[in-house]
Motif scaffolding. Sequence first.
Motif, short mmCIF file in Angstrom:
data_model
loop_
_atom_site.label_atom_id
_atom_site.label_comp_id
_atom_site.label_asym_id
_atom_site.label_seq_id
_atom_site.Cartn_x
_atom_site.Cartn_y
_atom_site.Cartn_z
N LEU A 111 0.80 -1.22 0.00
CA LEU A 111 0.00 0.00 0.00
C LEU A 111 0.84 1.27 0.00
O LEU A 111 0.31 2.35 -0.23
N ALA A 112 2.12 1.16 0.27
CA ALA A 112 2.97 2.32 0.46
C ALA A 112 3.58 2.80 -0.86
O ALA A 112 3.57 2.10 -1.87
N GLY A 113 4.15 3.99 -0.79
CA GLY A 113 4.91 4.53 -1.92
C GLY A 113 6.31 3.93 -1.95
O GLY A 113 6.69 3.14 -1.09
N THR A 114 7.08 4.33 -2.93
CA THR A 114 8.40 3.73 -3.15
C THR A 114 9.35 3.94 -1.98
O THR A 114 10.02 3.00 -1.55
N ALA A 115 9.41 5.14 -1.44
CA ALA A 115 10.34 5.42 -0.35
C ALA A 115 9.98 4.61 0.90
O ALA A 115 10.86 4.00 1.54
N LEU A 116 8.71 4.57 1.24
CA LEU A 116 8.29 3.80 2.41
C LEU A 116 8.45 2.30 2.17
O LEU A 116 8.77 1.56 3.09
N ARG A 117 8.29 1.86 0.94
CA ARG A 117 8.53 0.46 0.62
C ARG A 117 9.97 0.08 0.92
O ARG A 117 10.23 -1.00 1.45
N ARG A 118 10.88 0.94 0.55
CA ARG A 118 12.30 0.65 0.79
C ARG A 118 12.60 0.60 2.28
O ARG A 118 13.37 -0.25 2.73
N VAL A 119 12.01 1.50 3.04
CA VAL A 119 12.21 1.50 4.49
C VAL A 119 11.65 0.21 5.10
O VAL A 119 12.30 -0.44 5.92
N LEU A 120 10.45 -0.15 4.69
CA LEU A 120 9.83 -1.37 5.21
C LEU A 120 10.60 -2.61 4.77
O LEU A 120 10.74 -3.57 5.54
N ALA A 121 11.09 -2.62 3.55
CA ALA A 121 11.88 -3.76 3.08
C ALA A 121 13.18 -3.87 3.87
O ALA A 121 13.62 -4.98 4.19
N ALA A 122 13.79 -2.73 4.21
CA ALA A 122 14.99 -2.76 5.05
C ALA A 122 14.65 -3.31 6.44
O ALA A 122 15.44 -4.06 7.02
N LEU A 123 13.47 -2.98 6.93
CA LEU A 123 13.01 -3.53 8.21
C LEU A 123 12.84 -5.05 8.11
O LEU A 123 13.20 -5.78 9.04
N VAL A 124 12.33 -5.52 6.99
CA VAL A 124 12.18 -6.97 6.78
C VAL A 124 13.55 -7.64 6.75
O VAL A 124 13.71 -8.75 7.28
N VAL A 125 14.55 -6.99 6.16
CA VAL A 125 15.91 -7.54 6.18
C VAL A 125 16.40 -7.67 7.62
O VAL A 125 16.97 -8.70 8.01
N VAL A 126 16.16 -6.63 8.42
CA VAL A 126 16.58 -6.67 9.83
C VAL A 126 15.86 -7.80 10.57
O VAL A 126 16.47 -8.52 11.37
N LEU A 127 14.56 -7.97 10.31
CA LEU A 127 13.82 -9.06 10.94
C LEU A 127 14.39 -10.43 10.55
O LEU A 127 14.49 -11.34 11.38
N GLY A 128 14.78 -10.57 9.29
CA GLY A 128 15.40 -11.82 8.85
C GLY A 128 16.73 -12.08 9.53
O GLY A 128 17.02 -13.20 9.95
N VAL A 129 17.53 -11.03 9.67
CA VAL A 129 18.82 -11.17 10.36
C VAL A 129 18.59 -11.54 11.83
O VAL A 129 19.29 -12.40 12.37
N LEU A 130 17.60 -10.92 12.46
CA LEU A 130 17.29 -11.26 13.85
C LEU A 130 16.84 -12.72 13.98
O LEU A 130 17.19 -13.39 14.95
N ALA A 131 16.09 -13.21 13.01
CA ALA A 131 15.67 -14.62 13.04
C ALA A 131 16.87 -15.55 12.91
O ALA A 131 16.93 -16.60 13.58
N VAL A 132 17.84 -15.18 12.09
CA VAL A 132 19.06 -15.98 11.96
C VAL A 132 19.85 -15.95 13.27
O VAL A 132 20.36 -16.98 13.74
N VAL A 133 19.93 -14.78 13.89
CA VAL A 133 20.63 -14.65 15.17
C VAL A 133 19.96 -15.51 16.24
O VAL A 133 20.63 -16.18 17.03
N VAL A 134 18.62 -15.51 16.25
CA VAL A 134 17.89 -16.35 17.21
C VAL A 134 18.17 -17.82 16.94
O VAL A 134 18.37 -18.61 17.87
N ALA A 135 18.21 -18.21 15.67
CA ALA A 135 18.45 -19.61 15.34
C ALA A 135 19.83 -20.07 15.82
O ALA A 135 19.99 -21.20 16.29
N PHE A 136 20.82 -19.19 15.71
CA PHE A 136 22.16 -19.55 16.17
C PHE A 136 22.34 -19.32 17.67
O PHE A 136 23.12 -20.01 18.31
N GLY A 137 21.62 -18.35 18.21
CA GLY A 137 21.87 -17.92 19.58
C GLY A 137 21.11 -18.65 20.67
O GLY A 137 21.56 -18.69 21.81
#
Length: 173
Positions: free
Chosen positions: A59-85
């Motif tokens: 639903l968002a514009g391009t700039a907000l999409r990029r911010v949200l997609a960066a947030l999704v990257v961070v969530l993925g990294v956190l999930a990997v950290v949880v899997a290892f940690g």
Amino acid sequence: MRPQRLVDVLTLAALVLLALSAYLTWTTVNDEAFKGYDLTRAPVFLALAGVAAVIVMKLAGTALRRVLAALVVVLGVLAVVVAFGVRPELEELTRMRPALTLGTDSFEIVTGPAPWFALAGGVALGAAGVVGVLTAHRWRRATTRYERDPAPAKADSGADQWKAIDAGEDPTL
């Protein structure tokens, strides 16, 4: 495959894998199984947050999409950290289930398959975020089908307003 569909598929795969890791055996101590949801609720919450972010990205514009997609990257990294940690120590496990300490002096701790599912889910969620960041400018816009047209010019005199009402127009807009 369109980038939007790829992000959707990767996010759905991440949701399934991370949710599955919550219900599979994470650790076993002397035939006493500890499921992922017993040890940590993080993978499920990270997956749900990723799905919510992807829905808002549509639903968002391009700039907000990029911010949200960066947030999704961070969530993925956190999930990997949880899997290892998340590797609970024996003291923590015996606090969760005091019956483990009864009648035995030796403990055998075995890691189950759940961390691997959490790892794969985190990688899929991170990949969805990366694809979202790189292709946010090519996504289709939210539909303008239900957007309202600008209001017509208001009539000046009372007679013009009556004529507008007779013509089926709303002069108050």
